[in-house]
Design an enzyme around this catalytic site. Structure first.
Site, PDB file in Angstrom:
ATOM      1  N   CYS A  75       0.347  18.076  13.032  1.00 35.48           N
ATOM      2  CA  CYS A  75      -0.291  19.355  12.712  1.00 35.48           C
ATOM      3  C   CYS A  75       0.680  20.526  12.714  1.00 35.48           C
ATOM      4  CB  CYS A  75      -1.441  19.611  13.674  1.00 35.48           C
ATOM      5  SG  CYS A  75      -0.956  19.464  15.407  1.00 35.48           S
ATOM      6  N   LYS A  81     -14.352   9.504  21.098  1.00 39.41           N
ATOM      7  CA  LYS A  81     -14.408   8.885  19.780  1.00 39.41           C
ATOM      8  C   LYS A  81     -13.009   8.898  19.168  1.00 39.41           C
ATOM      9  CE  LYS A  81     -15.139  10.157  15.538  1.00 39.41           C
ATOM     10  NZ  LYS A  81     -14.291   9.154  14.816  1.00 39.41           N
ATOM     11  N   GLU A  95      -8.181  22.181  18.367  1.00 35.24           N
ATOM     12  CA  GLU A  95      -6.775  22.227  17.939  1.00 35.24           C
ATOM     13  C   GLU A  95      -6.760  21.715  16.516  1.00 35.24           C
ATOM     14  OE1 GLU A  95      -3.575  21.296  16.573  1.00 35.24           O
ATOM     15  OE2 GLU A  95      -3.322  19.723  18.085  1.00 35.24           O
ATOM     16  N   GLU A 103      -2.436  22.521   4.097  1.00 34.04           N
ATOM     17  CA  GLU A 103      -1.854  21.509   4.975  1.00 34.04           C
ATOM     18  C   GLU A 103      -1.892  20.157   4.261  1.00 34.04           C
ATOM     19  OE1 GLU A 103      -2.089  20.212   9.617  1.00 34.04           O
ATOM     20  OE2 GLU A 103      -3.993  20.378   8.553  1.00 34.04           O
TER      21      GLU A 103
END
Length: 501
Positions: A302, A192, A268, A399
């Site tokens: 990230c 996906k 992750e 973040e």
């Protein structure tokens, strides 16, 4: 203010037509069962590129059924590793032949720099495939030294049908960071892509079939996380899910796996990585490294070094020079070869970043440079540097996933280590120093999965990548990534004079 790339129509000849917009199930492009579609948008302009088929639970069921049949009865897990590798190398050949078109698709869909797509992302994709193609015929177990009169050995076998859920910031590279080792292991898969960036994934599905990957082995379902993603995570006939994305969604995937069939999960997740610059560093090089660490891929990465700690002896010089460099950073049309930063991926991410900038101001942070959206069509934000910030401020702790740096001063090595570890994340960290003793001490003290010394984003197909703490578990890249798509089977037989005979 950052410089603006012109974004003129002189770059329009690079824009390809989008050829594939449906779901890819069992080797064919098909409409979704519901007939629903969704818009994919060009972040350079905010305008719709095309409509893409929207997959849902029923479509995931069909894709899983195809993948299960291909795994249980098909040739892919049963063919030799050499033959799988040969097909994967052909897949890599086809990607290289379509390099510019693939790079352009990620530019119009995700705002990525076209030049970096051609020079870094797409070549890394073919390189990743070739790396794991070379490993496909080297998968073997061990002969065991048993304590009794027994002969034992282990087999490494593919885990089965895997669900691969891909984020939008590196749509090509992360597709293959997951798919390449899974293919080499002999798994079949349902992939996906992110709803923001589906078009290159569909092109890769087309090339996979051309390369000779059997029907049902690689399936692509476009769709949204709460529907298609959730269906993959909870599906009783998927044996493993590998996900890259936010910590919040990672939690949901673990919950779905636990309440369904206890499928394996590797995650992750997010990061808020520190970059620590010591007094002995070359200030000019450290400034360049710090800007790269937070502005590469417009901060949508990230492991971005978004918390920058500079030792007090060079702090003032560093602050002055990084402000000057940031103000000359060129933001604009990602097809322009002179541009250093393109648009954020979509309106939602654009507004999220601006929200964090405003919150940083409200909490008492000082804007050294940037802090605004560009006054033009599209989702462009100036490189932004905050000073006068502390770890408890959300601009430092959360973040942001955008071109926003928090710049802070420290005195001692002990303070730097403590503050670097003062985060729920543990994905990566950077250290800038000429002192080997400091580099060794700090790298062993920071709780993060990757430590870069006098470099940043030094990523390689052979180097495992993954996090500590709330940055997830399980490694991408390297041989560790191959092993997470394999399971160990022990085989034991009695030998002469064994009590079992």
């Amino acid at each position: 203010m950052a410089k603006h790339g012109n974004g003129n129509s002189e770059y329009l000849e690079k824009i390809p037509d989008v050829k594939f917009t449906k779901l890819f199930i069992n080797g064919e492009f098909v409409d979704s069962i519901s007939g629903k579609t969704f818009e994919t948008v060009d972040p350079r302009t905010g305008e719709v590129i095309t409509l893409v088929a929207e997959g849902d639970k029923e479509d995931v069921d069909l894709a899983v059924k195809a993948a299960r049949k291909a795994f249980d009865h098909g040739t892919w897990p049963r063919m030799s590793g050499f033959e799988r590798g040969r097909i994967m190398n052909k897949f890599a050949d086809l990607i290289e032949q379509n390099l510019e078109e693939l790079a352009a698709l990620d530019t119009i869909d995700g705002g990525k720099l076209f030049s970096l797509g051609k020079e870094v992302d797409i070549p890394s994709v073919s390189s990743m495939l070739r790396y794991y193609a070379g490993a496909a015929d080297k998968i073997h177990g061990e002969t065991l030294k048993m304590s009794m009169e027994l002969q034992g050995y282990t087999l490494l076998e593919p885990v089965g049908v895997v669900g691969l859920i891909i984020p939008w910031n590196f749509p090509s590279l992360l597709f293959f960071i997951k798919a390449a080792p899974a293919l080499a292991a002999g798994c079949t898969m349902v992939i996906k892509p992110a709803e923001q960036t589906p078009v290159s994934a569909l092109f890769y599905a087309h090339l996979a079939k051309q390369a000779g990957i059997p029907d049902g082995v690689l399936n692509v379902i476009n769709g949204f996380g709460p529907t298609a993603g959730a269906a993959i995570s909870s599906h009783m006939d998927i044996d493993k899910v590998s996900f890259t994305g936010s910590t919040e969604v990672g939690r949901l995937i673990m919950q779905a796996a636990a309440t369904s069939n206890l499928k394996q999960v590797s995650l992750e997740l997010g990061g808020k990585s520190p970059l620590i610059v010591f007094d002995d560093a070359d200030v000019n090089k450290a400034v360049e490294l710090a800007l790269l660490a937070v502005l590469y891929n417009k901060g949508e990465i990230c492991c971005a070094g978004s918390r920058v700690y500079v030792q007090e002896g060079i702090y003032e010089e560093f602050e002055k020079k990084i402000a000057e460099k940031a103000k000359s950073w060129v933001v604009g049309d990602p097809f322009d070869p002179h541009v250093q930063q393109g648009p954020q991926v979509d309106k939602e991410q654009f507004e999220k970043i601006l929200y964090y900038i405003e919150q940083g101001k409200k909490e008492g942070g000082t804007i050294l440079t940037g802090g605004k959206a560009l006054d033009k069509k599209g989702y462009y934000i100036e490189p932004t540097i905050f000073t006068d910030v502390k770890e408890e401020m959300i601009v430092v702790s959360d973040e942001i996933f955008g071109p926003v740096m928090s710049l802070m001063k420290f005195k001692t090595v002990e303070e730097a280590i403590e503050r670097a570890n003062n985060t729920k994340y543990g994905l990566a960290a950077g250290i800038v120093t000429k002192d080997l003793n400091i580099a060794n001490r700090v790298s062993r003290s920071i709780r993060a999965g990757t430590i870069w010394i006098n470099c940043y984003f030094a990523l390689d197909r052979g180097c495992p990548f993954g996090g500590y703490k709330m940055s997830g578990f399980g490694k991408d890249k390297g041989m560790q990534a191959l092993y997470k798509f394999l399971q160990v089977k022990a085989v034991v037989t009695p030998i002469y004079n064994s009590p079992w005979l």
